[in-house]
Design an enzyme around this catalytic site. Sequence first.
Site, PDB file in Angstrom:
ATOM      1  N   ASP A   1       0.818  -1.215   0.000  1.00  0.00           N
ATOM      2  CA  ASP A   1       0.000   0.000   0.000  1.00  0.00           C
ATOM      3  C   ASP A   1       0.853   1.266   0.000  1.00  0.00           C
ATOM      4  O   ASP A   1       0.323   2.371   0.045  1.00  0.00           O
ATOM      5  CB  ASP A   1      -0.919  -0.008   1.230  1.00  0.00           C
ATOM      6  CG  ASP A   1      -2.001   1.061   1.168  1.00  0.00           C
ATOM      7  OD1 ASP A   1      -2.582   1.262   0.087  1.00  0.00           O
ATOM      8  OD2 ASP A   1      -2.267   1.698   2.204  1.00  0.00           O
TER       9      ASP A   1
ATOM     10  N   SER B   1      -6.922   5.395  -0.043  1.00  0.00           N
ATOM     11  CA  SER B   1      -7.230   4.045  -0.513  1.00  0.00           C
ATOM     12  C   SER B   1      -8.684   3.725  -0.200  1.00  0.00           C
ATOM     13  O   SER B   1      -9.166   3.979   0.908  1.00  0.00           O
ATOM     14  CB  SER B   1      -6.317   3.014   0.167  1.00  0.00           C
ATOM     15  OG  SER B   1      -4.962   3.296  -0.077  1.00  0.00           O
TER      16      SER B   1
ATOM     17  N   GLN C   1      -6.051  -2.155  -6.564  1.00  0.00           N
ATOM     18  CA  GLN C   1      -6.593  -1.201  -5.607  1.00  0.00           C
ATOM     19  C   GLN C   1      -7.315  -0.083  -6.345  1.00  0.00           C
ATOM     20  O   GLN C   1      -6.882   0.346  -7.413  1.00  0.00           O
ATOM     21  CB  GLN C   1      -5.469  -0.599  -4.760  1.00  0.00           C
ATOM     22  CG  GLN C   1      -5.915   0.371  -3.687  1.00  0.00           C
ATOM     23  CD  GLN C   1      -4.740   1.045  -3.002  1.00  0.00           C
ATOM     24  OE1 GLN C   1      -4.201   2.025  -3.506  1.00  0.00           O
ATOM     25  NE2 GLN C   1      -4.316   0.505  -1.861  1.00  0.00           N
TER      26      GLN C   1
END
Length: 294
Positions: free
Chosen positions: A206, A230, A280
Amino acid sequence: MTKDPVGDLLTLLDIERLEHDLFRGQSPDEEESQRVFGGQVIAQSLVAAYRTVPDDRPCHSLHAYFIRPGDPSVPIIYQVDHSRDGGSFTTRRVVAIQHGKQIFNLAASFQTLEDSWHHQHDMPEVAPPESLSDRVEWRRKFADKVPERHRGHFLRERPIEMREIDPLDPLTPAKASDEHNLWFRVARPIDEAPWIHHCLMAYASDMALLGTGSRPHGVSWMNRELMSASLDHAMWFHAPTKFDEWHLYSMDSPYAGGARSFNRGSIFDSSGRLVASVAQEGLMRRIEHKPRQK
C-alpha cells in the site's frame, strides 16, 4: 539508542490477543499522520486471520475495504469470524473497529499447498536496485521545500527500503507514464516465519500503489491539488517468499475517472518469479481552492 524501524514494525504486527478471535493492535507512538496508514491495518488484519488458521495453510488471497479513516491515537480492535474451515481451503473475515464503528474489513482465504500447472508473465527489464538511490535519499533533495510540520515524517527512516526506477518530484511532479516500477524489501534481514513475510509484503503493497494513478496528471497530495485515499485493496499471494530480499513492484493505472483511480501491481522476486499480484481503487479528488475575498 540505535533506531530499528524494522523491529518497530515487527512489534506493530505482534498484535495482542484479547480473546480466542479478538485482537488489539496499536499505531506507532511517533505517528504524525492524522489517519492510520492503510498498509498497517491490512497487515494487522492479516496477522489476526493467520493466528486462527492452521500453520500448513498460507494465505493465497485477501480482499479488503477501507470504510473510515483510522485514528492513530487509539487502539484498533480486530474481530475474526470463522467463515469456513474446509478440506483444503480456510476462509476468515476480519473487522477492524475503533470508537464503536467499523473502519476496515477484510476477507482472506488460505489453502493447503498443492502441485499444479504453472505459467506467469515475465518480469519487466529494469535497472537493478544496486544502481538506484534509496527513496529517503531522493527525498532529501526536496526537504527544504516541505513544510516544517511534515518534514520529520517525510524524511524519517522506514522499515521498508524502496528504490524507484523513475522517481518524480514529490511536490511538483511532471506528467509521466502511469507505469511505475520500484524495488523494495524489508530494510534488514529478519528471521521470521514465512507467513510474517506475507504480512510484511501486504503492509508494503500500500506504500506506492495509490500514487500510480496520479502520475499521468502531474498532481500530488503534497501540492494541495489532490485529495487521495485508498478505498479498497486486493492481493493474491502466488508463492512463499523472503521479503527481506529485493522484490520488484511493477505498477500501472489503466483507468481514472469519477474521482477514483484503478491501480494494479505485480511483485516479482529478484529471480523473476511472480510472487504476488495487487489491485486497488483509490480516491483521486480535485481540491478546489476558492479565491480569497478582498
